[in-house]
Design a protein around this motif. Structure first.
Motif, short mmCIF file in Angstrom:
data_model
loop_
_atom_site.label_atom_id
_atom_site.label_comp_id
_atom_site.label_asym_id
_atom_site.label_seq_id
_atom_site.Cartn_x
_atom_site.Cartn_y
_atom_site.Cartn_z
N ASP A 117 0.82 -1.21 0.00
CA ASP A 117 0.00 0.00 0.00
C ASP A 117 0.86 1.26 0.00
O ASP A 117 0.57 2.22 -0.72
CB ASP A 117 -0.98 0.00 1.18
N ARG A 168 0.85 2.83 7.98
CA ARG A 168 0.07 1.61 8.05
C ARG A 168 0.32 0.92 9.39
O ARG A 168 1.44 0.95 9.91
CB ARG A 168 0.39 0.67 6.89
N SER A 169 -0.73 0.35 9.95
CA SER A 169 -0.67 -0.44 11.18
C SER A 169 -0.03 0.36 12.32
O SER A 169 -0.57 1.40 12.72
CB SER A 169 0.07 -1.75 10.91
N LEU A 189 -3.85 3.76 7.56
CA LEU A 189 -3.98 2.57 6.71
C LEU A 189 -3.90 1.33 7.58
O LEU A 189 -2.94 1.16 8.35
CB LEU A 189 -2.85 2.55 5.67
N ALA A 190 -4.90 0.47 7.49
CA ALA A 190 -4.91 -0.78 8.27
C ALA A 190 -4.69 -0.51 9.75
O ALA A 190 -3.81 -1.08 10.39
CB ALA A 190 -3.87 -1.76 7.73
#
Length: 213
Positions: free
Chosen positions: A40, A99-100, A121-122
């Motif tokens: 991503d 992300r995360s 993201l996520a």
């Protein structure tokens, strides 16, 4: 363009994918189990500059030093803030994200970094199989316009598990996507189409982020 940025816990590495005529700078951090090579992050860095968004991929000092495991959240935040300050000094409206674990860092530090918005993201709403250990307060309390992009099959929290979000927050589902936005072969959408949809959703949202002042 790549550069090292000193932080209290070691050097972070920033790789900038520059737009020719930038209007926004998006800084993205990685997760605890991988680096900026995540699908991503790479998809966004490849696509967004054409639309006037420069993308800075930020590697935390622990990754730069070759360590396998990330440190405590407080240490991640200490490393992120000097990087965000250096990027904000370039004068463009700064959007922070990741992300995360990187999404959590951006949520916790968005206001302090001078950002105008947050991209999660996520977002790891909870550890897999442990919904009682919720991290939702980090997301709810960003104090900034926030976009959450979540895989429909994310074991760290599906879109259905998120509570009602405050005004200014938006949740976009990536159908069939895992925590890493991978889709199974049996899914009616392919991997390329899935990433294209993710990029389009982020680009659309970035088109409406407020500028400074």
């Amino acid at each position: 363009m790549q550069k090292l940025v000193p932080t209290p816990v070691g050097d972070a590495r920033v790789t900038v994918h520059a737009a020719e005529h930038p209007r926004v700078l998006l800084a993205l951090g990685h997760g605890a189990g991988g680096g900026v090579e995540a699908r991503d992050l790479q998809a966004l860095a490849a696509a967004l500059p054409a639309g006037g968004v420069s993308v800075a991929l930020v590697e935390q000092p622990w990754r730069v030093a070759g360590k396998r495991l990330g440190p405590a959240p407080k240490t991640l935040d200490q490393a992120w803030l000097p990087v965000a300050a250096a990027l904000a000094a370039e004068g463009l409206p700064l959007v922070v994200g990741g992300r995360s674990a990187g999404a959590r860092v951006a949520c916790r530090t968005g206001l302090a970094s001078g950002a105008v918005a947050v991209l999660a993201l996520a977002f790891p709403l909870h550890p897999p199989g442990k919904p009682e250990k919720s991290r939702v307060e980090e997301l709810l309390n960003t104090g900034l316009p926030t976009l959450v992009v979540q895989g429909g099959a994310d074991t760290f929290g599906t879109p259905e598990e998120f509570p009602g979000l405050p005004e200014g927050h938006r949740l976009v589902e990536v159908p069939y996507g895992s925590h890493g936005f991978a889709v199974p072969k049996r899914a009616p959408v392919g991997q390329e189409e899935t990433l294209a949809g993710l990029v389009a959703a982020v680009a659309d949202w970035l088109g409406a982020v407020p500028s400074k002042g």
